[in-house]
Design a protein around this motif. Sequence first.
Motif, PDB file in Angstrom:
ATOM      1  N   TRP A 158       0.841  -1.203   0.000  1.00 25.59           N
ATOM      2  CA  TRP A 158       0.000   0.000   0.000  1.00 25.59           C
ATOM      3  C   TRP A 158       0.874   1.250   0.000  1.00 25.59           C
ATOM      4  CZ3 TRP A 158      -0.291   4.257   3.160  1.00 25.59           C
ATOM      5  CH2 TRP A 158      -1.325   5.164   2.865  1.00 25.59           C
ATOM      6  N   PHE A 159       0.481   2.221  -0.824  1.00 23.53           N
ATOM      7  CA  PHE A 159       1.118   3.538  -0.834  1.00 23.53           C
ATOM      8  C   PHE A 159       0.175   4.499  -1.535  1.00 23.53           C
ATOM      9  CE2 PHE A 159       2.176   1.768  -4.917  1.00 23.53           C
ATOM     10  CZ  PHE A 159       2.017   2.837  -5.782  1.00 23.53           C
ATOM     11  N   GLU A 160       0.405   5.774  -1.348  1.00 26.20           N
ATOM     12  CA  GLU A 160      -0.291   6.803  -2.115  1.00 26.20           C
ATOM     13  C   GLU A 160       0.681   7.941  -2.392  1.00 26.20           C
ATOM     14  OE1 GLU A 160      -4.101   8.325  -1.139  1.00 26.20           O
ATOM     15  OE2 GLU A 160      -4.772   6.478  -0.148  1.00 26.20           O
ATOM     16  N   ILE A 161       0.562   8.524  -3.578  1.00 30.68           N
ATOM     17  CA  ILE A 161       1.290   9.758  -3.851  1.00 30.68           C
ATOM     18  C   ILE A 161       0.534  10.891  -3.163  1.00 30.68           C
ATOM     19  CG2 ILE A 161       1.991  11.417  -5.614  1.00 30.68           C
ATOM     20  CD1 ILE A 161       2.538   9.123  -7.472  1.00 30.68           C
ATOM     21  N   SER A 162       1.191  11.535  -2.199  1.00 32.12           N
ATOM     22  CA  SER A 162       0.570  12.602  -1.424  1.00 32.12           C
ATOM     23  C   SER A 162       0.908  13.989  -1.950  1.00 32.12           C
ATOM     24  CB  SER A 162       0.998  12.499   0.046  1.00 32.12           C
ATOM     25  OG  SER A 162       0.404  11.376   0.659  1.00 32.12           O
ATOM     26  N   GLY A 163       1.836  14.052  -2.881  1.00 27.35           N
ATOM     27  CA  GLY A 163       2.168  15.347  -3.445  1.00 27.35           C
ATOM     28  C   GLY A 163       3.076  15.226  -4.647  1.00 27.35           C
ATOM     29  N   ASP A 218      -4.419  24.073  -3.655  1.00 25.66           N
ATOM     30  CA  ASP A 218      -3.176  23.314  -3.809  1.00 25.66           C
ATOM     31  C   ASP A 218      -3.416  21.907  -4.333  1.00 25.66           C
ATOM     32  OD1 ASP A 218      -4.154  21.940  -1.610  1.00 25.66           O
ATOM     33  OD2 ASP A 218      -2.417  22.292  -0.329  1.00 25.66           O
ATOM     34  N   ALA A 219      -4.669  21.518  -4.517  1.00 23.30           N
ATOM     35  CA  ALA A 219      -4.956  20.180  -5.034  1.00 23.30           C
ATOM     36  C   ALA A 219      -4.895  20.137  -6.557  1.00 23.30           C
ATOM     37  CB  ALA A 219      -6.327  19.706  -4.557  1.00 23.30           C
ATOM     38  N   ALA A 235      -4.048  14.852  -2.596  1.00 23.54           N
ATOM     39  CA  ALA A 235      -2.632  15.167  -2.777  1.00 23.54           C
ATOM     40  C   ALA A 235      -2.468  16.618  -3.218  1.00 23.54           C
ATOM     41  CB  ALA A 235      -2.023  14.233  -3.815  1.00 23.54           C
ATOM     42  N   ILE A 236      -1.334  17.223  -2.873  1.00 25.79           N
ATOM     43  CA  ILE A 236      -1.052  18.565  -3.357  1.00 25.79           C
ATOM     44  C   ILE A 236      -0.337  18.474  -4.705  1.00 25.79           C
ATOM     45  CG2 ILE A 236      -0.909  19.426  -1.001  1.00 25.79           C
ATOM     46  CD1 ILE A 236       2.111  19.745  -1.412  1.00 25.79           C
TER      47      ILE A 236
END
Length: 336
Positions: free
Chosen positions: A178-183, A253-254, A276-277
């Motif tokens: 599991w992961f997510e791109i947060s910015g 910023d999104a 994510a930004i």
Amino acid sequence: MGRTEAQAGGSPIAPAVERDSGRASRTAVLFPGMGRFDFASAGRFLVLDRYARARLAVADEVLGFSVLERFHDAGADYSEYAQLAFLIASLAAADRAEDRFGMRPDVCAGASFGQKAAAAYAGSLDFPDVVRMTAELARCEKEYFTTEHSDVVTHAVYRVPDEEFHALLDEMRARGDWFEISGELDRGFYMVSLPESRLEDFIRAVRDLGGYSMYTMRPPVHARAFGALRRKAEAEVFTKYRIKAPRLPVISDADGTVVESAEAMRTMLLDTFDRAIHWPAMVTSMAGLGVDTLHVTGADDMFHRLNCTARAFDVLTVNPKNALRPGPPKLRSRAA
């Protein structure tokens, strides 16, 4: 302290100034996201700067304790008191930029944590309210991450080759990691949320691609998995505050959307929990509004240095490191 109605202007975008080229010229202010921030790096500014002292006096009265004293004793990078001090330092830098250096922005932006300062500067939240909200949200997040996603961190990497990096993410996804791109901050510059137990393997894989690790954030930020935190913050904190329409356009910023209504401002502030930004989208949006000078007010070691920022804008920074020096801040002209 802060902007007057006359300075804010009555129209969504203030009248443009024409340069010799004939192209409309506008200015934006950016309140940066919160990186590593401690008393050693900002204490002198908060103690000596008259704009910071004025902001601190209001915050202390609102909260019933000395922000400066608790910030001095806090230690943790993202503690409640560090967040309050960062907010105050950012707005004090903007006060100084206005009063001493003539900053009159047409557009306002806040990246990540900087949204709170942007909301206050643009008039959507009164300063006492944004102080209270910042403290309450810090406690809300701490409570949430004590029991939920307590093993997750957000890690920033840069100078990664994009194609190879996304291939690495595909491999992780195929393994069931599991992961997510947060910015997304620039080409080859990302923030990724993932379990801390996988962090060392991730850092090693990024290094093998020729990339670099920047810092790790605890608690993590800006991930779809934190939708429950968004709902908790909305129910327990946001219902206490009246958020007004901004007095000048604010950039989300999104996705770079131009925020001009109270409801859109409220949505933007809530989006920070589970979206994510995307800094390049913010740059594109500001440039599309005619912005070519960007004031970065507050402690920032990153946004003003990014390639996409340097290519798009002339940049002036006012921060705890340079604010007390004699003379105006140095203008960094756009890269050729």
